[in-house]
Structure formats: structure tokens, C-alpha cells
Design an enzyme around this catalytic site. Structure first.
Site, mmCIF file in Angstrom:
data_model
loop_
_atom_site.group_PDB
_atom_site.id
_atom_site.type_symbol
_atom_site.label_atom_id
_atom_site.label_comp_id
_atom_site.label_asym_id
_atom_site.label_seq_id
_atom_site.Cartn_x
_atom_site.Cartn_y
_atom_site.Cartn_z
ATOM 1 N N GLU A 262 4.748 12.629 41.277
ATOM 2 C CA GLU A 262 4.662 13.053 42.558
ATOM 3 C C GLU A 262 6.029 13.156 43.079
ATOM 4 O OE1 GLU A 262 4.763 13.400 46.594
ATOM 5 O OE2 GLU A 262 3.483 11.417 46.483
ATOM 6 N N CYS A 296 7.754 13.779 51.557
ATOM 7 C CA CYS A 296 7.673 14.918 50.314
ATOM 8 C C CYS A 296 6.740 16.097 50.982
ATOM 9 C CB CYS A 296 7.417 14.068 49.177
ATOM 10 S SG CYS A 296 5.789 13.545 49.226
HETATM 11 C C1 UN1 Z 1 4.963 11.184 50.468
HETATM 12 O O1 UN1 Z 1 5.869 11.727 51.440
HETATM 13 O O2 UN1 Z 1 5.504 10.852 49.396
HETATM 14 O O3 UN1 Z 1 0.544 13.913 53.567
HETATM 15 C C2 UN1 Z 1 3.702 11.201 50.802
HETATM 16 C C3 UN1 Z 1 1.483 13.071 53.964
HETATM 17 C C4 UN1 Z 1 1.312 11.472 53.751
HETATM 18 C C5 UN1 Z 1 1.786 11.110 52.470
HETATM 19 C C6 UN1 Z 1 2.991 11.676 52.029
HETATM 20 N N1 UN1 Z 1 -0.173 11.246 54.003
HETATM 21 O O4 UN1 Z 1 2.648 13.441 54.718
#
Ligand code: UN1
Length: 510
Positions: A262, A296
Site C-alpha cells: 500500500e 496516503c
Molecule cells: C494511509 O494513509 O496509509 O482512508 C491510510 C483513509 C484512512 C486510512 C489511510 N482510513 O484516509
């Protein structure tokens, strides 16, 4: 500070544990953790040695042999109890996450809530680890598939979600009959230690084996590399940047391990002439500045139709002007600090680069100093007018920079711009036009793992599969049928007849 004492964080902590047992290595260097919120020293962690790592792997291997035999719903019961403990510790853990990482208290608490939710989800899943029954082409044959536990699952997490992403992986892996080895980011190890202590209570109360939940805090160059190359770890789930993921993916593939990657996102929202700006503007702002642009799923590109471009830009400037930047533990503030000063440097250099390429910083971009900003990690989120093809726009800068990109003509043009990046995590369209919305979700639409209509790019629920395409790595974790990645699938065919018919009608007589 009462909240970290409640979580068992001491002045000096050890970095390797198999559950209740902690290894007391002191000669591998000490990580000193300062809060980005105020620059103050919190506590230190002694890093694990390679020897500790070996001891952990030994315990994990033994624990797996026991754990896999426990019926899945009983494994679910353990995860249920972890969920209950997390409910109890939520106020403290949420606060520690916020203090150590710098995200707002609301978001710190939200992370713990994600952990609780995935515990509940995994509990339900523990009674649903089912495969299909297929119709055999041969008479008196039964064919079906089943899922077996995989082994030791390595979970490598990033600084931006110090606790939630671990739980997405570990709670599912646990009900699947696997055992976990967690390597958290060395920037936020205290939150990981706190989680290990919380899980420790459940281990103790249920007399669970050492090695079921292990933690290793150590150098990427030694411990990290060992994990990636370790044949005893059939699955590694890694969250991090694309360069880190590329390196990890290659190492894991070389040994035919499995990887859930990821990685980076470059998430866009398309604003069409039919967008409801009343809901779009707050969604954009939350997506772009939430977690100070360090998710992310952060909104990084806004692809706006020319007919509404100026209006959207003006509304955003107005909204950005009203943002309160400061201590994330103070609930009146919207934006906290970046994780450290090197992140601030990346923010500044990205803004320099976009200017060189012809972009215009319309708002923000300053580094804040003075009272309340002593850590040197506070910046003003930036709005930048840019074009999609700029090199810097094509990259993921882990900071709150929102690129405003203009499109003309129909939504196909916007989708083309939207997909014209190497990453493919999250995406959204704001429109009240059904045709545009459906086109965005169609095969000709967004090429991302997550595609939303009339909500932003971040803040996904745990119930859906989370992850993305292209250089985001292709992995899926959390909800839907992501659990399957934590198990090995077996196809079984049973002949309960008296003849031996061969598949494909092949004749073979002796
Ligand atoms: C991340 O930034 O690695 O959808 C995960 C989202 C959160 C998870 C982000 N539930 O922004």
C-alpha cells in the site's frame, strides 16, 4: 503526562517483544522520540538486535503451530477482547498517537476507532472464512476450496498511521490463524509499544502463547532487510512510499513471498460544473489538510472545470484563511505539524520546484515560527495553480500542497488528466450529473482502487478493501474479502465413486 503512563510507556523502553516478554537489548542504538507538536522529548526506545529478531521468529514459528489449530471463531473471541480493551484505552491511545505523530486529537481518536472497528469486523469474519463449492465435471466427485492459515505475517507500517493500519492487518491475520510480527515506523514507536501493552493484557488474561503478537522496533537496514528476505514469513504487508515499496516488492518476489503493498497516492478530485460546492469545499479542505497532508489518501490534485475554476479557487482561499494551525491536541485547531523538519524541507522544496515549472503559489507555503510553533514543524497548507504534467505534480509530496488544475470540455478530459499519474490509490468526483458520476466509476473512468462520488478521497471506512493500482502497489487490506490474502487457498477434489473418470474426458486404461 498521565496518558502515556496509563499505556505503560516508560522513560526508556525496549524495542522487541513476543507478547508479554520484552528483550532487553541496549547496544543497538536508542531512538529518542520528540513530539512534533512542541519539540519536547517524550521517551526513548532501545532498538532490537538481529539476535532479538531471530528469537522472535523462533517463538512466532512455534506459536503458529498452536494458533492455527484453534477454531477460527475462538480466535475471533480473542480479537473481540482486544476490541474491548481498545475501547477502554481509546482516550489515552488516541492522545498518544496525536502527541507522537502530530495529527489532530480527533484523528488520533479516529485511528483507535478504526482499530476497534476492524476488531468487530474480524470477529464477524472469523465465522465466515469460507470457500466455494464447485460442480465437478466428473460423476461422484465433490470439489470445493478451503482456506488455511498462512504462517507468520510481517506488518510494516508507516509513521502517518501509527496504530490503525497495523490493526487492519493484524486483527484479520489473527482470525485467519496467522501470527503477527509488527515493525512500526521508527518515527512513532511509542504508539506501537502502547498497542503491544494493550494486547499484552489480553494475552495474559487468556494465557496465549508468546509469538502470537510480536513487535520489533529496529533499523530498516538490518531488521527491515531481514524481514523482507525471510523465507519464514510468507506474507508481508507494507505501507510506505513507492520507492520503499518497490525495493520491498522486489526482495519479497525474489523469494516467492507474498506482499500486500500500500504505497504512494496522488489522489485527485474532479469538480465538474454540476458540483455542489457547499459540500465539495469542506471535503476538499479536509482531504488536503487533514493529517497535515500526510495521508496516503490525501487530496493532492483538484481538477476543476474552467467554468467554476475561479469560484472554487476563491472559496478555497477563503476556507484556507480560516484554518487554525497549531497544537493538534487543542481541538480548536484544524492543522497540526508535519512529522519532522525533514518533512518541512520537502514541503518547501516542492513549492520551489513547482514555481520553477511555472506554477503559482496562490496561498500558504510559509513555515511558522514563534510561540506555539517551537518544534519548527508547523507550516501553512498551500494552494498552488499548476498543470498536471509538471514533474512535481506527478510526484507524491507528503505535505499539504493542493494543486489546482483546470480542465475544459467534457468530463472525459478531466478523467484523462486524473488518470495521467503513476499512482492509483484514491479518487473522487463532485457532480450532481448522473452521467458524469457513472462515467467516472465506469471502465473508462477512474483507474484507482478507491473511487468516490460526492465525498472526498480520504477517510475510507474499514468495511471496504483498501489499496490501489499502478505504483500504489496493487495490495488490498482491511474489509471486503481482503482476508483471503492472509490465508492459503486449497482446491480439494474427492472421488466418492467406484470408477476413475479423468478430467477433460481423457481416456487412460491399464
Ligand atoms: C494511509 O494513509 O496509509 O482512508 C491510510 C483513509 C484512512 C486510512 C489511510 N482510513 O484516509
Amino acid at each position: 503526562m498521565d496518558f502515556w503512563e496509563k499505556l505503560g510507556i516508560r522513560e526508556k523502553n525496549f524495542g522487541a517483544s513476543t507478547g508479554l516478554k520484552w528483550f532487553e537489548t541496549k547496544n543497538e542504538g536508542e531512538l529518542k522520540i520528540y513530539s512534533p507538536t512542541n519539540g519536547k522529548y517524550i521517551a526513548s526506545v532501545y532498538q532490537a538486535s538481529e539476535e532479538d529478531y531471530e528469537k522472535i521468529l523462533n517463538e512466532s514459528g512455534k506459536a503458529f503451530k498452536e494458533w492455527r489449530k484453534i477454531p477460527a471463531p475462538k480466535r475471533g473471541e480473542i480479537v473481540r477482547q482486544i476490541g474491548l480493551k481498545l475501547r477502554e484505552y481509546k482516550p489515552y491511545l488516541g492522545k498518544l498517537v496525536s502527541y507522537e505523530m502530530g495529527k489532530s486529537l480527533q484523528e488520533g481518536l479516529g485511528e483507535v476507532q478504526e482499530m476497534i472497528d476492524i476488531c468487530d469486523f474480524s470477529l464477524g469474519q472469523s465465522r465466515q472464512l469460507y470457500g466455494f463449492t464447485m460442480a465437478s465435471e466428473r460423476a461422484s466427485h465433490r470439489m470445493y476450496d478451503q482456506y488455511h492459515p498462512l504462517g507468520v505475517v510481517g506488518v510494516i507500517t508507516a509513521f502517518n498511521f501509527p496504530v490503525a493500519v497495523y490493526a487492519w492487518n493484524a486483527m484479520l491475520a489473527t482470525v485467519c490463524g496467522d501470527v503477527n510480527l509488527w515493525k512500526p515506523s521508527s518515527k512513532v514507536p511509542l504508539s506501537a509499544i502502547a498497542v503491544q501493552n494493550i494486547i499484552g493484557e489480553v494475552i495474559k488474561e487468556n494465557n496465549l502463547p508468546e509469538g502470537l503478537f510480536s513487535l520489533v522496533i529496529g533499523k530498516g537496514s538490518t531488521i527491515g532487510e531481514k524481514l523482507l528476505n525471510d523465507k519464514r514469513i510468507p506474507l508481508i504487508s507494507l505501507t510506505g512510499s513507492t520507492p520503499v515499496g518497490r525495493h520491498a516488492g522486489e526482495a519479497i518476489a525474489k523469494r516467492f513471498g507474498r506482499a500486500i503493498l500500500e504505497l504512494g497516492g496522488n489522489n485527485g478530485i474532479i469538480i465538474t460544473p454540476d458540483a455542489d460546492l457547499k459540500t465539495a469545499i469542506p471535503a476538499i479542505v479536509f482531504g488536503a489538510v487533514g493529517t497535515a497532508g500526510q495521508r496516503c489518501t490525501t487530496t493532492r490534485r483538484l481538477i476543476i472545470h474552467e467554468s467554476v475554476y475561479e469560484k472554487v479557487k476563491d472559496s478555497l482561499i477563503k476556507a484556507y484563511k480560516s484554518l487554525k494551525i497549531g497544537d493538534p491536541l487543542d481541538e480548536k485547531n484544524h492543522v497540526g505539524p508535519l512529522i519532522d523538519k525533514s518533512a518541512v524541507k520537502l514541503f518547501i522544496s516542492a513549492l520551489e520546484r513547482v514555481k520553477e515549472e511555472g506554477g503559482k503559489v496562490t496561498f500558504g507555503g510559509e513555515v511558522l515560527s514563534g510561540k506555539g510553533y517551537e518544534s519548527g514543524c508547523y507550516i501553512v497548507p498551500a494552494l498552488v495553480e499548476a498543470e498536471n504534467h509538471y514533474k512535481i505534480v506527478q510526484e507524491e509530496t507528503f505535505a499539504p500542497i493542493l494543486y489546482l488544475i483546470k480542465y475544459s470540455g467534457n468530463v472525459s478530459n478531466a478523467i484523462e488528466l486524473h488518470n495521467d499519474v503513476v499512482q492509483g490509490l484514491s479518487s473522487a468526483i463532485y457532480t450532481n450529473n448522473l452521467r458524469e458520476a457513472e462515467q467516472f466509476l465506469s471502465i473508462e473512468g477512474s483507474d484507482c482502487g478507491i473511487a468516490n462520488v460526492n465525498i472526498g478521497t480520504s477517510g475510507a471506512e474499514i468495511g471496504g478493501a483498501f489499496g490501489g493500482e499502478k505504483e500504489t502497489g496493487g495490495g488490498r487490506e482491511s474489509g471486503s474479502d481482503s482476508w483471503k490474502a492472509y490465508m492459503r487457498r486449497q482446491t480439494n477434489t474427492i472421488n466418492y465413486g467406484t470408477a476413475l473418470p479423468l478430467a477433460q474426458g481423457i481416456k487412460f486404461e491399464i
